[in-house]
Motif scaffolding. Structure first.
Motif, mmCIF file in Angstrom:
data_model
loop_
_atom_site.group_PDB
_atom_site.id
_atom_site.type_symbol
_atom_site.label_atom_id
_atom_site.label_comp_id
_atom_site.label_asym_id
_atom_site.label_seq_id
_atom_site.Cartn_x
_atom_site.Cartn_y
_atom_site.Cartn_z
ATOM 1 N N GLY A 1 43.743 30.267 41.171
ATOM 2 C CA GLY A 1 43.277 31.576 40.766
ATOM 3 C C GLY A 1 44.346 32.286 39.964
ATOM 4 N N SER A 2 44.131 33.566 39.661
ATOM 5 C CA SER A 2 45.084 34.293 38.825
ATOM 6 C C SER A 2 45.125 35.765 39.186
ATOM 7 N N GLU B 1 43.780 42.969 38.115
ATOM 8 C CA GLU B 1 42.589 42.147 38.343
ATOM 9 C C GLU B 1 42.989 40.855 39.051
ATOM 10 N N ARG C 1 49.239 38.032 32.872
ATOM 11 C CA ARG C 1 49.184 37.232 34.091
ATOM 12 C C ARG C 1 50.543 37.259 34.786
ATOM 13 N N SER D 1 38.356 37.965 44.695
ATOM 14 C CA SER D 1 38.303 38.605 43.376
ATOM 15 C C SER D 1 38.049 40.096 43.544
ATOM 16 N N ARG E 1 38.942 44.212 41.248
ATOM 17 C CA ARG E 1 39.546 44.910 40.119
ATOM 18 C C ARG E 1 40.023 46.290 40.576
ATOM 19 N N ARG F 1 41.514 37.261 40.337
ATOM 20 C CA ARG F 1 40.399 36.385 40.002
ATOM 21 C C ARG F 1 40.445 35.097 40.824
ATOM 22 N N ASP F 2 39.449 34.901 41.668
ATOM 23 C CA ASP F 2 39.245 33.651 42.402
ATOM 24 C C ASP F 2 40.542 33.176 43.059
#
Length: 236
Positions: free
Chosen positions: A59-60, A6, A67, A24, A26, A8-9
């Motif tokens: 983001g991540s 995933e 993570r 972003s 998935r 994210r941002d």
């Protein structure tokens, strides 16, 4: 069930040039996900950021719920997330076997060298015939086969392919994509950056179209074929 991967941002780039601007998406476990878009929209940058080759600004990135942004590429690869980069990325001054032994020694998990060699030379007999040949003296297609086999050495859970078919003859491309299908059948998750829509749409479960560093469209390949997104993809 959480996704295998995933994003994210995500923001990332090169110096003052920001390429990813809040990306972003998935990736479900066991799926093939295609990242599509015209040149310069951030596809390769995305794969480099996920694999740890490029630092992220903000983001991540989460792999199997953990993570991973900020971790070293070798740590990420040992966890089972492997990048096959654009331009092959083999060691040209080493033989085919030396290339494979090097990666197998660093990241091979539960298989002996003999078992691994039997597998890869069974999949790509041409490499078996050239196991003593310097990688840099082989054709582009043969080097791409070697790059795929190097990724196999890590027994990856997820493989990122960047432009697998670039500059290769159609028969070589079909061979490589057949191997990607076999990887998916064995449960390996795949993220594919590919310029050729025909191959990408035939293989993918989910497509994301990137534009200016973000996802501009997401859906199944059939939706992309039926709608206007393919036109947008080609002209963005």
């Amino acid at each position: 069930m959480p996704p295998m991967l995933e994003v994210r941002d995500l923001h990332a780039g090169y110096g003052r040039i920001e390429v990813l601007r809040g990306l972003s998406f998935r990736v479900p476990a066991g799926s093939v996900v295609a990242l599509l878009g015209s040149n310069g929209v951030g596809k390769t940058t995305t794969l480099r950021a996920i694999s740890g080759a490029l630092p992220v600004t903000s983001g991540s990135i989460h792999f199997e719920g953990r993570r991973i942004d900020g971790r070293r590429p070798d740590e990420i690869a040992r966890d089972g997330l492997v990048l096959v980069p654009e331009g092959r990325g083999v060691f040209p001054g080493l033989t085919v076997e030396e290339n494979l032994r090097l990666v197998h020694g660093a990241m091979g998990r539960d298989r002996s060298w003999a078992d691994f060699a039997d597998e890869v030379f069974g999949v790509f007999p041409r490499l078996g015939e050239r196991r003593a040949q310097l990688a840099g003296s082989m054709s582009g297609g043969e080097q791409q086969m070697l790059a795929v086999c190097r990724a196999m050495a890590a027994s990856p859970k997820l493989v990122l392919f960047d432009e697998l078919s670039m500059g290769l003859a159609p028969l070589i491309v079909e061979n490589l994509f057949e191997h990607v299908r076999a990887m998916r059948a064995r449960g390996t998750t795949v993220v594919l950056v590919e310029q050729f829509l025909t191959h990408a749409l035939a293989l993918a479960d989910v497509c994301y179209v990137l534009s200016r560093g973000v996802v501009s469209w997401a859906g199944e390949p059939a939706e992309l074929r039926a709608g206007t997104a393919a036109v947008d993809y080609l002209t963005a």
